[in-house]
Write an enzyme that holds these catalytic residues in place. Structure first.
Site, PDB file in Angstrom:
ATOM      1  N   TYR A  91       0.814  -1.217   0.000  1.00 38.21           N
ATOM      2  CA  TYR A  91       0.000   0.000   0.000  1.00 38.21           C
ATOM      3  C   TYR A  91       0.848   1.267   0.000  1.00 38.21           C
ATOM      4  O   TYR A  91       0.617   2.167  -0.801  1.00 38.21           O
ATOM      5  CB  TYR A  91      -0.924  -0.019   1.215  1.00 38.21           C
ATOM      6  N   SER A 174       0.423  -8.153   0.889  1.00 39.74           N
ATOM      7  CA  SER A 174      -0.504  -7.090   1.289  1.00 39.74           C
ATOM      8  C   SER A 174      -1.220  -6.564   0.042  1.00 39.74           C
ATOM      9  O   SER A 174      -1.894  -7.323  -0.644  1.00 39.74           O
ATOM     10  CB  SER A 174       0.239  -5.995   2.048  1.00 39.74           C
ATOM     11  N   GLN A 175      -1.057  -5.286  -0.309  1.00 39.60           N
ATOM     12  CA  GLN A 175      -1.663  -4.813  -1.546  1.00 39.60           C
ATOM     13  C   GLN A 175      -1.091  -5.564  -2.742  1.00 39.60           C
ATOM     14  O   GLN A 175      -1.800  -5.848  -3.714  1.00 39.60           O
ATOM     15  CB  GLN A 175      -1.428  -3.317  -1.724  1.00 39.60           C
ATOM     16  N   HIS A 290       1.382  -9.125  10.101  1.00 37.07           N
ATOM     17  CA  HIS A 290       1.275  -8.758   8.690  1.00 37.07           C
ATOM     18  C   HIS A 290       2.489  -9.200   7.874  1.00 37.07           C
ATOM     19  O   HIS A 290       2.450  -9.177   6.645  1.00 37.07           O
ATOM     20  CB  HIS A 290       1.066  -7.249   8.574  1.00 37.07           C
TER      21      HIS A 290
END
Length: 318
Positions: A91, A174-175, A290
């Site tokens: 992100y 993640s993104q 994460h």
């Protein structure tokens, strides 16, 4: 009594619009009318004796000029053709020059979709900001162009004569994990494999309730100001949810998640994995957030990608 979190038992509720397929078919048809205009400018100061590095640009959704880095083995170091490996960003992270992957035998392309520092001339909602940019209108939602930018990056890589079009892979967390899923779904006949870590943009509405970490907290902040927009928001993100893209993937997929992820809830990682109908494997890591077990999973990701893309095996994909 403390409740034990069991993310694999959680039911994620994702709305799938009736015209989901038509929406994305029309999107790709519309952007196909935009000339790609790819450019690869050799960057000697970033290159080495073994690796050639190029500054890449191409045109995408609504004419936005997108950038990236392309790193490829020099033919005297390793003869072509090479499998293409698309590195998709998180992100807030900026893509770095993927020389590590090129040295392993890949034509490695680090993508910088709109809003990244070198691709923000016409689109720059900021961080925070991207997740909720026009989030109540599926036609103008910020991620429409973002998803297309990743697709056009693959098309740009395939203009290179040294790239083997039968060996194209995706990787990101993640993104980047989200874009791995959406790109594989939007290019089902092109992508051979994808490694998606801690996938973001899956189960949007549930994620915003399961965590108060950013970026999903952007949605909660937006709804505190506009509580009457919740239904519109839910309808919009249905067009962009990885869970809705997942059934269209034909590539082999490698998904990895941390069971204590407070950014991209593991509940949604299980949901997107379950929605996939392709050849797939799931790796979960206890007491990992994460990072999704990065220390342990990276060698497995390397082996997965190499097993499908065969870097160094010139011509095997043909």
């Amino acid at each position: 009594m403390t409740r034990v979190r069991e993310p694999q038992r959680y039911t994620v509720d994702v709305h799938r619009p009736d015209d989901f397929e038509e929406f994305w078919a029309a999107t790709l048809q519309q952007v196909a009318a935009v000339p790609l205009r790819p450019s690869f400018d050799y960057v000697p100061e970033r290159s080495t004796e073994e690796i050639a590095v190029y500054d890449v640009h191409y045109d995408s959704w609504e004419g936005v000029r997108i950038s990236g880095w392309f790193a490829v083995p020099r033919p005297e170091y390793l003869p072509p053709p090479y499998p293409a490996l698309m590195m998709l960003p998180g992100y807030i992270s900026e893509p770095t020059v993927p020389k590590h992957w090129a040295k392993q035998g890949y034509a490695a392309f680090a993508v910088a979709p709109r809003g990244k520092l070198r691709s923000n001339q016409l689109f720059n909602p900021g961080y925070p900001g991207l997740l909720v940019e026009n989030i109540v209108d599926p036609n103008t939602y910020g991620y429409r162009g973002f998803y297309v930018d990743a697709v056009r990056a693959v098309e740009t890589a395939l203009t290179r004569p040294e790239v083997d079009a039968d060996r194209v892979g995706l990787s990101g967390s993640s993104q980047g994990g989200a874009l791995t899923i959406t790109t594989a779904a939007l290019l089902p006949d092109v992508i051979k494999c994808g490694a998606a870590g801690a996938p973001y943009l899956c189960g949007f509405m549930d994620s915003a309730k399961l965590t108060h970490s950013y970026p999903y907290e952007e949605m909660n902040e937006y709804l505190r100001v506009h509580p009457d927009h919740e239904q519109q928001m839910a309808e919009t993100v249905g067009y962009y949810d990885g869970v809705n893209f997942a059934p269209n993937i034909r590539a082999s997929m490698f998904v990895y998640i941390g069971l204590e992820d407070d950014v991209c809830p593991p509940e949604t990682g299980f949901a997107v994995y379950d929605a996939m109908k392709c050849e797939k494997e799931l790796h979960t890591y206890e007491r990992c957030g994460h990072d999704a077990g990065l220390h342990w999973v990276l060698p497995k990701v390397d082996d997965f990608l190499a097993g499908h893309l065969k870097p160094g095996a010139a011509g095997e994909g043909k």
